[in-house]
Design an enzyme around this catalytic site. Sequence first.
Site: not given
Length: 135
Positions: A32-33, A95, A101, A103
């Site tokens: 994750d960024i 979301q 996705h 996490h």
Amino acid sequence: MSDPDCIFCQIVAGELPSQKIDEDERTIAFMDISPATRGHALVIPRAHAVDLTEIAAEDLQATILAAQRLARRDFERLHCDGVNLINSCRSAAWQTVFHFHIHVIPRYDDDPLRLPWTPAPGDQDEIAAVAEVLR
Ligand code: 5GP
Ligand code: ZN
């Protein structure tokens, strides 16, 4: 199969850079960024699906299995104390990227994350009433 405007489809296609950490025929996983904790990753199906209600059963199965694989790796290699799997379905549930996705968030005894609600006993009649709606 793929949405050209979707950033996660662009990551699948290699058009956007990512720190990929796992892949198989149906899924990829990458960091994750904006990580919540050290090691926070996302697992996604290669095929575009907006959310939990739309993803194909085979892709959902592959994605949750990939999340399990990563969780085990987190314990082994990051020596985390726990793992949260989080999926947000639609804006009301937080979301923000509309390609399904999961996490995979390693948890550490001293990390700052907290439950987003305060557990308290609910009204038994209300619980029973909503249970009836859901049966
Ligand atoms: P959501 O809010 O939909 O549950 O999760 C979307 C997640 O995608 C967020 O945690 C966000 O930090 C991450 N994210 C958004 N854009 C990018 C990106 O371009 N690359 C990566 N690696 N993660 C992203
Ligand atoms: Zn997509």
